[in-house]
Structure formats: structure tokens, C-alpha cells
Design a protein around this motif. Structure first.
Motif, PDB file in Angstrom:
ATOM      1  N   PRO A 419       0.817  -1.226   0.000  1.00 25.15           N
ATOM      2  CA  PRO A 419       0.000   0.000   0.000  1.00 25.15           C
ATOM      3  C   PRO A 419       0.849   1.274   0.000  1.00 25.15           C
ATOM      4  O   PRO A 419       1.933   1.303   0.582  1.00 25.15           O
ATOM      5  N   LEU A 420       0.296   2.297  -0.645  1.00 27.02           N
ATOM      6  CA  LEU A 420       0.894   3.643  -0.548  1.00 27.02           C
ATOM      7  C   LEU A 420       0.204   4.293   0.648  1.00 27.02           C
ATOM      8  O   LEU A 420      -0.694   5.120   0.495  1.00 27.02           O
ATOM      9  N   TYR A 421       0.611   3.899   1.825  1.00 22.27           N
ATOM     10  CA  TYR A 421      -0.106   4.256   3.045  1.00 22.27           C
ATOM     11  C   TYR A 421       0.206   5.694   3.480  1.00 22.27           C
ATOM     12  O   TYR A 421       1.347   6.012   3.838  1.00 22.27           O
ATOM     13  N   ASP A 422      -0.830   6.529   3.426  1.00 19.88           N
ATOM     14  CA  ASP A 422      -0.622   7.947   3.718  1.00 19.88           C
ATOM     15  C   ASP A 422      -0.174   8.221   5.144  1.00 19.88           C
ATOM     16  O   ASP A 422       0.453   9.241   5.422  1.00 19.88           O
ATOM     17  N   GLY A 423      -0.500   7.292   6.041  1.00 23.26           N
ATOM     18  CA  GLY A 423      -0.100   7.456   7.426  1.00 23.26           C
ATOM     19  C   GLY A 423       1.414   7.521   7.609  1.00 23.26           C
ATOM     20  O   GLY A 423       1.898   7.962   8.652  1.00 23.26           O
ATOM     21  N   GLN A 426       4.571  11.262   6.624  1.00 24.60           N
ATOM     22  CA  GLN A 426       5.426  12.145   7.421  1.00 24.60           C
ATOM     23  C   GLN A 426       6.860  11.616   7.522  1.00 24.60           C
ATOM     24  O   GLN A 426       7.779  12.353   7.868  1.00 24.60           O
ATOM     25  N   ARG A 427       7.033  10.353   7.200  1.00 24.99           N
ATOM     26  CA  ARG A 427       8.374   9.767   7.205  1.00 24.99           C
ATOM     27  C   ARG A 427       9.336  10.509   6.281  1.00 24.99           C
ATOM     28  O   ARG A 427      10.539  10.512   6.504  1.00 24.99           O
ATOM     29  N   ILE A 428       8.805  11.058   5.205  1.00 20.24           N
ATOM     30  CA  ILE A 428       9.695  11.720   4.236  1.00 20.24           C
ATOM     31  C   ILE A 428       9.570  13.240   4.283  1.00 20.24           C
ATOM     32  O   ILE A 428      10.017  13.934   3.372  1.00 20.24           O
ATOM     33  N   LYS A 429       8.957  13.748   5.352  1.00 21.13           N
ATOM     34  CA  LYS A 429       8.892  15.212   5.528  1.00 21.13           C
ATOM     35  C   LYS A 429      10.258  15.737   5.945  1.00 21.13           C
ATOM     36  O   LYS A 429      10.970  15.096   6.702  1.00 21.13           O
ATOM     37  N   SER A 430      10.602  16.912   5.439  1.00 14.40           N
ATOM     38  CA  SER A 430      11.865  17.530   5.831  1.00 14.40           C
ATOM     39  C   SER A 430      11.566  18.903   6.413  1.00 14.40           C
ATOM     40  O   SER A 430      10.583  19.538   6.044  1.00 14.40           O
ATOM     41  N   ALA A 449       8.493   4.112  -1.861  1.00 20.39           N
ATOM     42  CA  ALA A 449       7.429   4.272  -2.871  1.00 20.39           C
ATOM     43  C   ALA A 449       6.704   5.606  -2.670  1.00 20.39           C
ATOM     44  O   ALA A 449       6.343   6.272  -3.643  1.00 20.39           O
ATOM     45  N   LEU A 450       6.523   5.992  -1.409  1.00 18.06           N
ATOM     46  CA  LEU A 450       5.872   7.291  -1.143  1.00 18.06           C
ATOM     47  C   LEU A 450       6.739   8.431  -1.672  1.00 18.06           C
ATOM     48  O   LEU A 450       6.232   9.435  -2.168  1.00 18.06           O
ATOM     49  N   PHE A 451       8.041   8.249  -1.575  1.00 20.23           N
ATOM     50  CA  PHE A 451       8.957   9.252  -2.115  1.00 20.23           C
ATOM     51  C   PHE A 451       8.743   9.387  -3.628  1.00 20.23           C
ATOM     52  O   PHE A 451       8.570  10.486  -4.155  1.00 20.23           O
TER      53      PHE A 451
END
Ligand code: BES
Ligand code: MG
Ligand code: ZN
Length: 501
Positions: A419-423, A426-430, A449-451
Motif C-alpha cells: 500500500p501507498l499508506y498515507d499514514g 510524514q516519514r519523508i517530511k523535511s 514508494a511514497l517518495f
């Protein structure tokens, strides 16, 4: 090696060995198999009944016919089983096993009786037999002094009269598909010292010329000028400058366009975040195969160039070597991508998503892309989660995902859904740039994948394949030979050919 069809009388067939495929737990022999059995006084039937030959997957044997069959001195048996598999991989495997085994004892011409495979149609089973045999016979002996001398010269597919056209078509398709797989293996087996980004681009140009597909190469200067800041940044620490290959197969304006991007890191040392521990270790050399996604896309384009489907396909290969050096990009650097988004570098070993992101933006900006696929040896966690028989699959369009899954089954390269899990976004927030390229918290595969999703334009149907688990084989295997497997070529080819029907 030649492939031919034979649909006449068995008595008139001349070859070194005739092969019968036997499904596990099957005793009854039908059609041409029964004819062969009759010619050897029911010896095959007896061996099956007594379980002397159990027809286990890849079980192989042959015996001499002592002039029982005039022009065929040997009968070979090979087992397969479709019990635990929704693909025809067992048949690919047995075809490879039998072709390789008979080659290795010096046979030149072998004939294969086409099996009746439950629930599958002859065009599919014949095609996978061709694929399996050709893939299994593959060898990479370019760098050894003593070349292999044993060579199979001809495989004959044997069927009933009505099967001739079907078998001829299966040979064509199987041969073309296998040629794409071999090409992908050839490049992925080249060592990193030979296969630099420039060398890779040269191969792409040459191969695309052969099948008359357009091919344009951006060199380091072009990459910088165009603003492909992520690809430029990753490639900066290497003596071998980055390149980007754009291959363009054009069927016409009225057809949709699929763009396929393949990760082409010709060696991934990790960069300044040099790989250590298990990431390096005794398997570090496999990082020369961090360009297997690009190899798969090249292989697919080679198949496409031969089959010429009614769909536009653009293959993009961002090529770079990830090395530590005084010029390398570093943790903490902020790079500006082609899309304009800035990226804070947290890990120079998470380089794949960077080069992929730029290539994805580039192709969407410069072409009217309806479907965007990307193929990459992106994460170690894909190896642990999916390996070695499945690839990770992500995407934003359920119909496209369904198509990919189906193509995977027909091609024998299966996918595992993620899944492209939106939860986890925030892992890739800078805090200092638009996004960062790495999160210290798992799941790493989903974060990667979210990146990539950040670089997919609104309205583009997109799917991401993480093939890290499938690109290298440590043993000789059957149709997957030692070294590069050519993973992805079969799935991608089936997918785009299906879309172009
Ligand atoms: N090329 C690797 C992924 C890989 C690992 C492919 C093993 C094949 C076998 C990729 O560039 C990488 O280094 N990934 C890291 C990312 C991490 C630092 C976020 C990984 O997955 O360990
Ligand atoms: Mg890496
Ligand atoms: Zn990598």
C-alpha cells in the motif's frame, strides 16, 4: 540455435533425442506421447506406472532406444507440476532442465513433444517451453579463456498437424521475449568496471538501432543543463559521469503512451554513507547489478522493437555510479530536482529513488504520458519481504495494478501488493527542504514508494515495481541461470504488448 516445428509422422523425424514432458502423478500417455511410448514397447508407460520415474518437477532422465525408433536414438523424460503454482513456471523450468542437460551430454538436435497442459492453451505452453529452453541455455562466458564448446544447434517442437501455425507463432514470441531477457542478462552480468553509465548508453544506442527504435542520450553536461539535479547529484562522486538514455518507440498519435523508467546505478557503493555490515559483506559485488531495472527496460524495448505493438512506449534509463569521493553529494545536502521540489539528503545510499524521481519527472514533462511504470532494485527490504520469486508492486490506479498482476502471472513473474499508506507520509517530511530521501523508521519499502509518488503528476496512472529481490541468482538454477536473471523483462513485455492490442 535454430527452432523449428515438426507436425508430420514421427517415424520420419530425425534427432538425437525426443523429449516427453510428464506432469506429476500422471500415468496416462496421450497423442504423440502415446506414439513414442508405443515405439519403445510401452517402456515409458511402465516406468510411470511403477514410479521408477515419478515426474517430480525438473526430474530428468533419458534412455537409449536401441533402434526401436529408426531415427531417434534416445528418449528423454522430464517432470513438471502445476500444483503449487498459478503460472507455467514449472514448464519453463523443465524445458530449461531438459535442454541444458541434453546439451551438456553433447546432443545437437532435440525434439520436444508438446504437452497437453490442463487449463492452459497450447500457445501459452508452447511459448513458455521456448522461453524456458532459451533462457536455460544462456551462458555468460565472455571473460573466461575456456569458452563453452557444447552447443545445442536445433530444438524442434513436435505437434499434431493442426498445431503448426500455433507452434510457429509460439516460437516467434518465445524467441523475441527470450532475446529481451538475454540482453538484460548480458548487461547486468557485465562488471561495473566495464559497464559504466557511458558504456551502458552505448549498448542501448546500438541495440535500439538494430530494432529501429529512437534513442537519445543525455550526457553529464546535458543533465546539469536540463536541471536533473538529483541524477546529477548522485552521479557527481564518480569518475564515470552519469548519463540518461531516452528510447522512444512510436506507434502513432492515436495510441496511448506508456513511459517505463528503469534504475541504472552501475555500481552502488552507498556513496559517502558507504555500505557496511550486512549491506556490504560477501554480497557487495551484487551491487554491480543495481542497474537491473534499466536492463529490464532495455530488454523490454528490444522486444517491443521486434514485435511493434500499437502503443507508444518511452523507455528512460537514468544511469549513474554511486561512489564516495571529494565531489560526492553528502548527507545534509539539499538538491533541487527536475520537478522543482527540493530534497534533503539523509542517506546517500538511498540514491535509487533520487535518480528515478528525476527521470520520472523528465518523461512526464516532455511527453504526454498516460501510464508511468518504474522498475528498480530500490530497497533491501524488498529482498527480505518478497524474495526471491516475487517483486514488490505499488501504484495509484487499480485497473493498471490488475493488468500488471495478470501480466505477471502469464509471464511467470509474480507481484506482491503493497500500500501507498498515507499514514507514513510524514516519514519523508523535511524541515529544511520539500522532502527528504530517507526515514530512520521502517517500513523502508513503503517510504521509498511514497517518495517516488511525490514525482508523479496528477492524472498520471503510475505503478512502481521493486525488483531488488529477483535480479541475481547465486546458483545455476534451471531457466534462471547463475548471475543476472533478466527479471522484469517478461512482465513488462507482456504488459505493454497486452496494452497495445
Ligand atoms: N541498491 C540498494 C537496494 C538493494 C539492496 C538492491 C540489496 C539489491 C539488493 C539501494 O540503493 C539501497 O541502498 N537501499 C537501502 C536504502 C536505505 C539506505 C534507505 C536499503 O534498502 O537498505
Ligand atoms: Mg543504495
Ligand atoms: Zn541502489
Amino acid at each position: 540455435m535454430k527452432l523449428n516445428v515438426y507436425c508430420d509422422k514421427l517415424e520420419d523425424l530425425k534427432c538425437d533425442a525426443v523429449v516427453v514432458f510428464v506432469e506429476k502423478d500422471r500415468v496416462a500417455l496421450r497423442g504423440l506421447e502415446a506414439e513414442v511410448n508405443k515405439m519403445v514397447d510401452n517402456k515409458v508407460g511402465e516406468m510411470l506406472e511403477s514410479k521408477e520415474f515419478e515426474s517430480k518437477p525438473d526430474q530428468f532422465m533419458y534412455f537409449h532406444t536401441f533402434d526401436k525408433i529408426k531415427n531417434i536414438p534416445r528418449v528423454a523424460l522430464v517432470g513438471y507440476s502445476l500444483e503449487d503454482d498459478i503460472t507455467l513456471n514449472s514448464l519453463r523450468s523443465s524445458a530449461a532442465k531438459v535442454a541444458k542437460s541434453l546439451r551438456n551430454v553433447g546432443m545437437k538436435k532435440i525434439a520436444m513433444i508438446m504437452p497437453n497442459v490442463r487449463a492452459w492453451f497450447m500457445p501459452d505452453s508452447a511459448r513458455v517451453i521456448v522461453e524456458g529452453a532459451l533462457m536455460g541455455l544462456y551462458r555468460f562466458d565472455k571473460y573466461v579463456e575456456k569458452k563453452y564448446t557444447k552447443k545445442l544447434e536445433e530444438i524442434v517442437l513436435v505437434g499434431e498437424g493442426k498445431d503448426r501455425r500455433t507452434l510457429e507463432k509460439a516460437i516467434l514470441l518465445g524467441e523475441m521475449e527470450a532475446s529481451g531477457v538475454m540482453l538484460a542478462r548480458d548487461v547486468a552480468n557485465e562488471p561495473g568496471n566495464v559497464l559504466t553509465p557511458k558504456h551502458f548508453a552505448g549498448i542501448a544506442k546500438r541495440m535500439m538501432q538494430k530494432v529501429k527504435v529512437g534513442c537519445n542520450v543525455l550526457d553529464e553536461g546535458d543533465i546539469k543543463k536540463e536541471g536533473l539535479g538529483l541524477l546529477y547529484g548522485v552521479g557527481k562522486g564518480s569518475e564515470n559521469p552519469p548519463q540518461m538514455v531516452v528510447m522512444n518507440y512510436n506507434a502513432g498519435k492515436k495510441y496511448p503512451t506508456v513511459a517505463v523508467v528503469g534504475k541504472g546505478i552501475t555500481f552502488d557503493s552507498g556513496g559517502v554513507d558507504l555500505k557496511v555490515g550486512t549491506a556490504a559483506g560477501p554480497m557487495f559485488f551484487n551491487m554491480k547489478r543495481d542497474m537491473a531495472g534499466a536492463a529490464a527496460v532495455l530488454g523490454m524495448m528490444y522486444v517491443v522493437g521486434q514485435i511493434k505493438p500499437k502503443i507508444n512506449i518511452i523507455g528512460v534509463l537514468p544511469l549513474a555510479e554511486n561512489m564516495p569521493d571529494g565531489r560526492s553529494y553528502k548527507p545534509g545536502d539539499i538538491l533541487v530536482s527536475y520537478s522543482g521540489k527540493s530534497v534533503e539528503i539523509f542517506q546517500t545510499d538511498a540514491e535509487g529513488r533520487l535518480v528515478m524521481a528525476d527521470a520520472m519527472s523528465y518523461v512526464q514533462e516532455n511527453y504526454a504520458v498516460d501510464y508511468l511504470l518504474d522498475v528498480a532494485t530500490l530497497t533491501g527490504s524488498a529482498v527480505l519481504t518478497c524474495g526471491p520469486k516475487m517483486m514488490g508492486l505499488f501504484g495509484n490506479d487499480s485497473r493498471l495494478l490488475e493488468r500488471i498482476k495478470k501480466a505477471g502471472v502469464v509471464a511467470g513473474e509474480e507481484t506482491m501488493d503493497f500500500p501507498l499508506y498515507d499514514g507514513y507520509r510524514q516519514r519523508i517530511k523535511s524541515h529544511f527542504a520539500d522532502i527528504k530521501n530517507f526515514s530512520y523508521k521502517p517500513p523502508y519499502m513503503i517510504a521509498s514508494a511514497l517518495f517516488l509518488r511525490e514525482f508523479v503528476k496528477e492524472g498520471t496512472k503510475w505503478a512502481h515495481l521493486d525488483i531488488a529481490s529477483m535480479v541475481s541468482s547465486s546458483g545455476e538454477g534451471t531457466y534462471l541461470t547463475r548471475g543476472a536473471t533478466g527479471a522484469g523483462v517478461r512482465l513488462l513485455s507482456h504488459l505493454v504488448l497486452g496494452m497495445g492490442k
